[in-house]
Design a protein around this motif. Structure first.
Motif, PDB file in Angstrom:
ATOM      1  N   LEU A 135       0.832  -1.205   0.000  1.00 44.13           N
ATOM      2  CA  LEU A 135       0.000   0.000   0.000  1.00 44.13           C
ATOM      3  C   LEU A 135       0.868   1.257   0.000  1.00 44.13           C
ATOM      4  CD1 LEU A 135      -2.836  -0.964   2.521  1.00 44.13           C
ATOM      5  CD2 LEU A 135      -3.010  -0.771   0.036  1.00 44.13           C
ATOM      6  N   ALA A 136       1.992   1.218   0.713  1.00 47.06           N
ATOM      7  CA  ALA A 136       2.903   2.366   0.735  1.00 47.06           C
ATOM      8  C   ALA A 136       3.435   2.654  -0.666  1.00 47.06           C
ATOM      9  CB  ALA A 136       4.057   2.103   1.702  1.00 47.06           C
ATOM     10  N   ALA A 137       3.721   1.582  -1.412  1.00 47.66           N
ATOM     11  CA  ALA A 137       4.198   1.754  -2.789  1.00 47.66           C
ATOM     12  C   ALA A 137       3.102   2.344  -3.667  1.00 47.66           C
ATOM     13  CB  ALA A 137       4.664   0.411  -3.342  1.00 47.66           C
ATOM     14  N   VAL A 138       1.863   1.887  -3.452  1.00 50.37           N
ATOM     15  CA  VAL A 138       0.739   2.423  -4.220  1.00 50.37           C
ATOM     16  C   VAL A 138       0.509   3.889  -3.886  1.00 50.37           C
ATOM     17  CG1 VAL A 138      -1.752   2.253  -4.626  1.00 50.37           C
ATOM     18  CG2 VAL A 138      -0.386   0.171  -4.442  1.00 50.37           C
ATOM     19  N   VAL A 139       0.615   4.230  -2.606  1.00 49.25           N
ATOM     20  CA  VAL A 139       0.428   5.617  -2.173  1.00 49.25           C
ATOM     21  C   VAL A 139       1.475   6.524  -2.818  1.00 49.25           C
ATOM     22  CG1 VAL A 139       0.594   7.185  -0.192  1.00 49.25           C
ATOM     23  CG2 VAL A 139      -0.739   5.077  -0.011  1.00 49.25           C
ATOM     24  N   LYS A 140       2.712   6.076  -2.867  1.00 50.94           N
ATOM     25  CA  LYS A 140       3.774   6.887  -3.470  1.00 50.94           C
ATOM     26  C   LYS A 140       3.534   7.077  -4.969  1.00 50.94           C
ATOM     27  CE  LYS A 140       7.188   5.591   0.020  1.00 50.94           C
ATOM     28  NZ  LYS A 140       8.374   4.777   0.355  1.00 50.94           N
ATOM     29  N   GLU A 141       2.897   6.085  -5.575  1.00 53.95           N
ATOM     30  CA  GLU A 141       2.603   6.157  -7.017  1.00 53.95           C
ATOM     31  C   GLU A 141       1.382   7.022  -7.296  1.00 53.95           C
ATOM     32  OE1 GLU A 141       1.001   2.634  -9.403  1.00 53.95           O
ATOM     33  OE2 GLU A 141       3.124   2.587  -9.911  1.00 53.95           O
ATOM     34  N   GLU A 142       0.343   6.881  -6.454  1.00 56.82           N
ATOM     35  CA  GLU A 142      -0.925   7.581  -6.679  1.00 56.82           C
ATOM     36  C   GLU A 142      -0.984   8.957  -6.019  1.00 56.82           C
ATOM     37  OE1 GLU A 142      -3.530   6.691  -8.488  1.00 56.82           O
ATOM     38  OE2 GLU A 142      -2.784   4.739  -9.111  1.00 56.82           O
ATOM     39  N   ALA A 143      -0.186   9.163  -4.963  1.00 56.90           N
ATOM     40  CA  ALA A 143      -0.145  10.427  -4.220  1.00 56.90           C
ATOM     41  C   ALA A 143      -1.522  10.909  -3.771  1.00 56.90           C
ATOM     42  CB  ALA A 143       0.545  11.508  -5.056  1.00 56.90           C
ATOM     43  N   PRO A 144      -2.269  10.094  -3.027  1.00 57.81           N
ATOM     44  CA  PRO A 144      -3.576  10.542  -2.530  1.00 57.81           C
ATOM     45  C   PRO A 144      -3.415  11.522  -1.373  1.00 57.81           C
ATOM     46  CG  PRO A 144      -3.059   8.399  -1.615  1.00 57.81           C
ATOM     47  CD  PRO A 144      -1.945   8.727  -2.576  1.00 57.81           C
TER      48      PRO A 144
END
Length: 253
Positions: free
Chosen positions: A105-114
C-alpha cells in the motif's frame, strides 16, 4: 484531493466460520465471500467526500487473490472511480500478512499520491488491526484510528475517535491515514445500473514484483481450532440470590 481506500475480500459476516477437520485452517469451500465490513464503511465515506466536492477521485485497491476482482467491482458499483488489484496469492487460503500489505500500500500511495487514505480499522477474518498503523509509519504520515466522525477542513482532518474512555477529537495534517470504525456511516447498496456501469470502470492488475515487495509469510499457523463452547447459564429468583452467587461461586465481589 484523491482518496485511496484499501479493501479486503473476507468471509461474509453472516456466514458461520468452520474449521477444517485436520485443523490446518478455515474451510473456504463454497463459502460466500464479500468486502470486509469496515472497508465498506471506508468506501462509503470516500464516496461521500466526493459527493461533497472535497474528493476528486476515489481509488480502491485490494491485495490478495484474483477473485478479489469481485470485491473491487462492488466498490466501483458503490461509486469508486477506479480500482487496482495486486495479485499476491494464488491460493484463497493464503492470507497476506499486515506488514506485506502495508509495504504494498505504501508503494501504491507513493505512485498515486492521494491526499487521504481511508481504511477499515481491521479485517474481520484475522482481526489484526495493524495495517493502517504500519502504513502510516512507513509513509511517515499522520494517522487517526477508530474514526467515528471525519471532517475535512482545508489541509487538515478533524477526526473523532472511539476510545475506551469515550470519544477523543484530534486534528491531523493531510496527507494522512485514517482507519474507520462502525459508527462512521451506513454503507449504501449498489444499484443495478451502477453495478452494470462498474463493469466498464478501469481495474488495473499488478503483482508484488511490480512494487519490489516480498510477501513471503513471516508467521506459520501451527493449528486452528474452534472456540470452546460456553456453559449454560443459570436463572436466579432474586437479587439476593444473584449477589450470593456472584460472591460465593463466581468470587467477583
Amino acid at each position: 484531493m484523491k482518496v485511496l481506500v484499501p479493501v479486503k475480500r473476507v468471509i461474509d459476516y453472516n456466514v458461520k466460520v468452520r474449521v477444517k477437520a485436520d485443523g490446518s485452517g478455515v474451510d473456504l469451500a463454497n463459502v460466500k465471500m464479500s468486502m470486509n465490513p469496515f472497508d465498506e464503511i471506508a468506501v462509503e465515506e470516500a464516496i461521500r467526500l466526493k459527493e461533497k466536492g472535497i474528493a476528486t477521485e476515489v481509488v480502491v485497491v485490494s491485495i490478495g487473490v484474483k477473485q478479489a476482482q469481485e470485491t473491487l467491482r462492488n466498490a466501483l458499483a458503490m461509486g469508486a472511480d477506479r480500482a487496482i488489484l495486486i495479485e499476491a496469492a494464488a491460493d484463497v487460503h493464503t492470507d497476506i500478512e499486515p506488514l506485506a500489505v502495508a509495504k504494498l500500500l505504501a508503494a501504491v500511495v507513493k505512485e498515486e499520491a492521494p491526499g487521504l487514505v481511508l481504511a477499515g480499522k481491521q479485517a474481520i477474518d484475522n482481526d489484526m488491526n495493524a495495517t493502517g498503523q504500519m502504513l502510516a509509519a512507513l509513509l511517515g504520515q499522520a494517522q487517526a484510528t477508530f474514526a467515528s466522525e471525519l471532517v475535512i477542513e482545508g489541509d487538515k482532518a478533524k477526526v473523532t475517535r472511539e476510545v475506551d474512555g469515550g470519544l477523543q477529537v484530534i486534528e491531523v495534517k493531510l496527507p494522512a491515514v485514517v482507519t474507520v470504525d462502525l459508527r462512521l456511516n451506513e454503507p449504501r447498496y449498489a444499484s443495478l445500473p451502477n453495478i452494470m456501469k462498474a463493469k466498464a470502470k478501469p481495474l488495473a492488475t499488478k503483482t508484488p514484483g511490480d512494487y519490489g515487495v516480498d510477501v513471503t509469510p513471516r508467521l506459520t499457523v501451527v493449528k486452528t481450532t474452534e472456540p470452546a463452547g460456553r456453559k449454560a447459564g443459570v436463572k436466579v429468583a432474586s437479587v439476593e440470590e444473584l449477589v450470593a452467587k456472584l460472591k460465593d461461586e463466581a468470587g467477583v465481589i
